[in-house]
Scaffold this active site. Structure first.
Site, mmCIF file in Angstrom:
data_model
loop_
_atom_site.group_PDB
_atom_site.id
_atom_site.type_symbol
_atom_site.label_atom_id
_atom_site.label_comp_id
_atom_site.label_asym_id
_atom_site.label_seq_id
_atom_site.Cartn_x
_atom_site.Cartn_y
_atom_site.Cartn_z
ATOM 1 N N SER A 491 24.197 30.330 30.595
ATOM 2 C CA SER A 491 24.541 29.238 29.684
ATOM 3 C C SER A 491 25.992 28.796 29.814
ATOM 4 C CB SER A 491 24.243 29.639 28.241
ATOM 5 O OG SER A 491 25.036 30.741 27.834
ATOM 6 N N ASP A 492 26.935 29.746 29.814
ATOM 7 C CA ASP A 492 28.333 29.310 29.862
ATOM 8 C C ASP A 492 28.727 28.825 31.249
ATOM 9 O OD1 ASP A 492 28.203 31.884 30.838
ATOM 10 O OD2 ASP A 492 29.832 32.685 29.615
ATOM 11 N N CYS A 493 28.118 29.371 32.310
ATOM 12 C CA CYS A 493 28.340 28.824 33.648
ATOM 13 C C CYS A 493 27.829 27.386 33.715
ATOM 14 C CB CYS A 493 27.633 29.677 34.698
ATOM 15 S SG CYS A 493 28.242 31.366 34.811
ATOM 16 N N GLU A 496 30.357 25.156 31.552
ATOM 17 C CA GLU A 496 31.640 24.898 32.213
ATOM 18 C C GLU A 496 31.459 24.000 33.434
ATOM 19 O OE1 GLU A 496 34.399 25.610 30.885
ATOM 20 O OE2 GLU A 496 33.797 27.082 29.371
#
Length: 767
Positions: A491-493, A496
């Site tokens: 999710s955070d990859c 970003e």
């Protein structure tokens, strides 16, 4: 001479396959003739410096590939260092000069395919399972050459503690798990049991540590599984890991599909080996190890009593009476019923077939990376047990080089590579610098290559076939932690990377080239919306499905929250940033859903703030890391110091923890202890300082009292090295609260990112 190769096929091409022409692939090759005497001397000096200083600086600066890239690109830092005396007198020119020096250095480290290579390691239970697996299958010397083994021994010795043991990670105190499996690793690599001196094997000291702490029966579960597989422990001394779990109906809370994806991947391989009670063919070494690892004779060990034993040094997540009773019941069911006639024929054999069907699907969907370096050797061995000459096993062997990394401290096994994660942040820095100096064409090629890497690395399809039935969630639109071939969206990859792509999309085509199709941006948004839980938080790999009470039954002793998927503040903060920008660029696409997402995500972040104003960081050290991502998300959602009490509290936390030098330094002990802990002597760490500085600027500190910000900037500027790099200091990544991970590029990312914030803040009054 070791050299890093990017995007290369290499090795067994027959059993190696890719989805995007190996974009982002990193492998190391040894060529004895590929260096000059000067280059070899430079490498030897780096190795010697690490060994000499290893008691003080326990993690590598990841120098070997950096030296290679800087030589190949003929990099020379021509801008003199900036030295700051009085923090209040820092000028815009000073800040921009320091920033420019760092950007030019960091730019030179970009690979031709657009990503930033780096090691992602630091856990000391990553290496030995690969060695054990290759030893059992007879492929040790085929895969690990003499030069590989030399570097692996270098790594083992460099990270052995003074007391003879090895910690869970390179900065950790000695623990039974890693001491036992690394002792076995040394023995497999040919080190004699009783050979010991300060510069030599360390085997005798390691063995003494093991015996002084009760022997190998006190190894945690994952270690016991490997010992059982090797034949130096008995499966009856393990908590049960029955393959029948993969046959449970979907409505069962114990169904394998409800497990956290990483634990599921590990459990899948182990359950097959457990179900078959596989034990390696005894060798003279295995028989010797049976005598070396225990204070009592091997045939006198009471395995049923050893089942719940765990060394206090390893026991981070204590096992309760409820857990012991649960696993005792499972053991009775698994061994007294399912493993006996007729159930062993009717149920166990079917369960083993089901397990391997799932395992092969997972392996194929990840191009034989699997979920990472912990499940990988379990899966590889399971495929060999099923068919030693089969293609499944050969495909696993072909991907082993992707896990190997060479540093000045030796050969280590990576988690599975952090190419995408590091690159997304590196591009955030470069884009922020472009905003500082939009006339600078020097980084244009850097931006173009980076955008191309993101474009080629996005997952454009869901896993094949009936992926739900095969326990795989959706993936389309996401980005992974490493490269596209690995196939697991994060999710955070994703957030970003999406943020970067949105910024690139707003730039002129003549500057950045062909832009990403808008439908692929929509796919990324769809995935982020899907990952949000009812509480407003964002999960990591999959939508949350498991019952949180299952954590009470966790058999994993040295980590926490390993059974089901959870939500995380950092992931939630990153998602808000990306979706807030998306809302501005594409206000008509799923507007109500995106606005609702942001509103609920903000509530989630605010609800998890600690009483002191910080946020706990689950993936980095620790309260500085979590607070940075939380505040960044809140600010992106329109919150300010004036209208948001959590931001005011966060700024106060940062101000209260600034040290006399002007920086911040947080110990990794904050993570397991869940309490803000200073580095020894309240010394500074540049990564923490960069994160804290950005929180202050986002919180409007420059308008109220800029001195704390100036003092922090002075620390960063004066810390910069002659070539534009920053010093490698303490370990800054974490995994499941107690396992630390080394992110070598963080020292460049968070320092330079902070300097872009600071430089822009100094420029504002001049406009």
């Amino acid at each position: 001479m070791w050299r890093l190769k990017i995007g290369a096929k290499g090795g067994d091409e027959t059993h190696l396959f890719t989805t995007n022409n190996y974009t982002g692939r990193q492998t190391w090759e040894f060529d004895a003739d590929a260096c000059s005497p000067e280059e070899l001397a430079e490498v030897d000096e780096a190795r010697q410096n690490f060994s000499i200083n290893r008691s003080r600086f326990k993690i590598s600066a990841d120098l070997l590939w950096r030296m290679q890239f800087l030589r190949e690109k003929k990099f020379e830092q021509k801008i003199p260092r900036v030295e700051i005396g009085d923090a209040e007198n820092i000028t815009y020119k000073d800040a921009k000069t320091a920033l420019r020096r760092g950007i030019l250095y960091f730019k030179a480290l970009q690979a031709e395919d657009g990503h930033w290579p780096a090691e992602n390691s630091g856990c000391l239970f990553f290496e030995a399972p690969f060695v054990i697996c290759l030893y059992i299958t007879g492929h040790l010397e085929k895969i690990l050459t003499l030069e590989h083994r030399k570097e692996l021994l270098r790594y083992m010795y460099n990270h052995q503690n003074e007391d003879g043991g090895w910690g869970i990670h390179v900065e950790g105190q000695s623990a039974m798990f890693c001491t036992v499996i690394n002792y076995i690793c040394l023995r497999i690599l040919g080190v004699e049991a009783d050979l010991d001196d300060i510069k030599g094997s360390g085997c005798a000291r390691a063995r003494k540590w093991i015996l002084d702490h009760g022997g190998a029966t006190y190894t945690p579960l994952i270690g016991k599984a490997w010992l059982s597989i090797l034949g130096v422990y008995d499966w009856s001394g393990c908590k049960p890991i029955p393959p029948e779990v993969w046959m449970l109906p979907t409505f069962s809370p114990f169904n394998g599909g409800t497990l956290w994806i990483y634990f599921r991947d590990i459990f899948m391989g182990v359950s097959y080996l457990y179900g078959k009670k596989f034990v390696a063919t005894p060798t003279p070494l295995i028989l010797q190890l049976r005598e070396e690892l225990y204070p009592q004779p091997y045939d006198k060990i009471l395995w049923s009593q050893a089942r719940n034993q765990c060394a206090k040094e390893d026991l981070y997540y204590p096992q309760s009476f409820l857990q012991e009773m649960f696993w005792k019941c499972v053991h009775i069911l698994s061994e007294n019923i399912l493993n006996r006639w007729p159930c062993n024929k009717l149920i166990r054999q079917k369960a083993l077939r089901t397990t391997m069907e799932l395992l092969h699907y997972q392996d194929e969907a990840s191009r034989y990376f699997t979920g990472g370096c912990v499940p990988k050797p379990f899966h590889m061995l399971a495929c060999w047990v099923e068919d030693p000459d089969g293609d499944y096993f050969k495909k696993h062997l072909a991907r082993v080089p992707d896990y190997i990394w060479i540093g000045e401290d030796g050969l280590k096994i990576q988690s599975f590579g952090s190419q995408l994660w590091d690159t997304a942040f590196s591009l955030q820095v470069m884009l922020a610098y472009q905003d500082v100096d939009d006339d600078d064409d020097e980084i244009r090629s850097t931006l173009i290559k980076g955008y191309s890497f993101l474009n080629k690395s996005q997952l454009t399809q869901n896993p094949p076939g009936d992926h739900r039935k095969m326990l795989k969630d959706i993936a389309k639109g996401g980005w992974t932690f490493s490269d596209q071939d690995q196939g697991w969206p994060v999710s955070d990859c994703t957030a970003e990377s999406l943020e970067c792509c949105l910024v690139f999309g707003s730039m002129p085509s003549e500057l950045i080239g062909e832009k990403m199709d808008v439908e692929r941006l929509y796919d990324a948004v769809n995935l982020l919306l899907y990952f949000q839980s009812k509480n407003g938080g964002i999960t990591v790999w999959e939508a949350a499905r498991g019952r949180t009470w299952l954590e009470w039954l966790s058999p994993v002793e040295f980590m926490e929250d390993t059974i089901v998927e959870h939500e995380y503040v950092e992931c939630t903060g990153s998602a808000i940033v990306a979706l807030a920008r998306f809302l501005k660029e594409f206000p008509e696409h799923r507007r109500e859903e995106v606005e609702k997402f942001i509103k609920n995500a903000v509530k989630y972040i605010e609800s998890f703030q600690m009483p002191d104003g910080s946020w706990y960081g689950n993936w980095g050290v620790c309260f500085m890391y979590g607070t940075f991502f939380a505040v960044r998300g809140l600010v992106a959602a329109g919150k300010t110091y004036q209208n948001c009490e959590p931001i005011r509290k966060a700024v106060q936390f940062i101000l209260e923890t600034q040290n006399v030098e002007g920086g911040w330094g947080e110990s990794y002990l904050s993570c397991p202890n869940k309490k803000y802990t200073l580095l020894e002597g309240n010394r500074t760490n540049v990564v923490n300082t960069g994160q804290a500085l950005m929180v202050l600027i986002m919180g409007g500190q420059m308008e109220r009292d800029p001195l704390p910000v100036h003092r922090a900037a002075k620390v960063l500027i004066n810390s910069q090295l002659d070539n534009g790099d920053f010093p490698q200091e303490e370990i800054m990544g974490v995994f499941k609260m107690n396992v630390m991970v080394h992110y070598a590029t963080y020292r460049n990312i968070f320092t330079l990112w902070a300097l872009t914030y600071y430089t822009k803040a100094l420029r504002v009054p001049l406009c």
